[in-house]
Design an enzyme around this catalytic site. Sequence first.
Site, mmCIF file in Angstrom:
data_model
loop_
_atom_site.group_PDB
_atom_site.id
_atom_site.type_symbol
_atom_site.label_atom_id
_atom_site.label_comp_id
_atom_site.label_asym_id
_atom_site.label_seq_id
_atom_site.Cartn_x
_atom_site.Cartn_y
_atom_site.Cartn_z
ATOM 1 N N HIS A 1 3.891 6.795 -8.820
ATOM 2 C CA HIS A 1 4.670 6.024 -8.104
ATOM 3 C C HIS A 1 4.582 4.462 -8.257
ATOM 4 O O HIS A 1 3.780 4.165 -8.950
ATOM 5 C CB HIS A 1 3.984 6.374 -6.608
ATOM 6 C CG HIS A 1 4.973 5.608 -5.536
ATOM 7 N ND1 HIS A 1 4.786 4.270 -5.244
ATOM 8 C CD2 HIS A 1 5.439 5.968 -4.583
ATOM 9 C CE1 HIS A 1 5.636 3.970 -4.269
ATOM 10 N NE2 HIS A 1 5.935 5.060 -3.743
ATOM 11 N N GLU B 1 4.717 1.663 -7.015
ATOM 12 C CA GLU B 1 3.554 0.808 -6.259
ATOM 13 C C GLU B 1 2.205 1.195 -7.080
ATOM 14 O O GLU B 1 1.319 0.199 -7.465
ATOM 15 C CB GLU B 1 3.450 1.202 -4.801
ATOM 16 C CG GLU B 1 2.322 0.274 -4.402
ATOM 17 C CD GLU B 1 2.068 0.539 -2.705
ATOM 18 O OE1 GLU B 1 0.629 0.128 -2.278
ATOM 19 O OE2 GLU B 1 3.014 1.192 -2.062
#
Length: 301
Positions: A92, A94
């Site tokens: 991901h 993030e």
Amino acid sequence: MFVRHEIVHNKHVVEGLRRKGAQFVEELDEVPTGAVTIFSAHGVSKEVESDAKARQLHSIDATCPLVIKVHTQGRQYAASGRTVILIGHAGHPEVEGTMGQIPGKVILVQSEAEVALLDLPADTPVAYVTQTTLSVDDTRNIIAALSRRFANLIGPDTRDICYATQNRQSAVRELSKQVEVILVIGATNSSNSNRLREIGTESGVPSYLIADGSELNPEWVRGVEVVGITAGASAPEEMVNDVIATLRQLGPVDLSVMDGREEHAEFRLPAELADPPPRRQAAGTATAEAAPQPDPQTAAG
């Protein structure tokens, strides 16, 4: 103007910006030297920031303030000599950004099983941070496993987890008690949108993830009296309205909005995009507050 990665995981937001001239790239080497470049809401690593500076890019940081808070906490934990564990999903954006913002080794943990496999002594000073798009419910068991595994463990208050994620998950659990089908409006690459669909399914209600009304299969709602609608944290309200309009094309709809937690948080624009401060007035001032956004949990029957 260039944007590194999708600014949020919602194709309608991305396409809207693309129509206005934004160009989306995955890596900075796709950006011409000196060009304006926006970092997505998911955040980027220190390496990406340094690369942008070396290439003389005019960068605008659109990282979500809640993500920035996680970066800050992680750096503080590392500076105090603790081993930092990040609870999140591998790959991901993030997570990649957070791991690249905290100095030293950051260990990614995705499950309770991975906690058991950590090659660290039980008395190791450990601190954890979490991916913001995971809810308290998503992380509770992993945090409990870390607590059992390590005697010297600290971490942030659960209130630091993205309120939009937790509020929507709680609302879907309540919504599932009242409806026969759940439609989740969001992108297939949105972590929090996929989790909403999973929660609906786990609650025993057929649940479908759609980007907008064009992806609604009439067979899903044929013979159904009550349909529940919710949306991922980055889905604009216009997409919710589009799905409701599509349902109305299939038959009469009585709309009701389920009570839920109101969200009043406001985040400032990056300094480069904010309006200049108003000129000082001789007398009197005027202020305006944004109206609270309605909770996106909706039941349509």
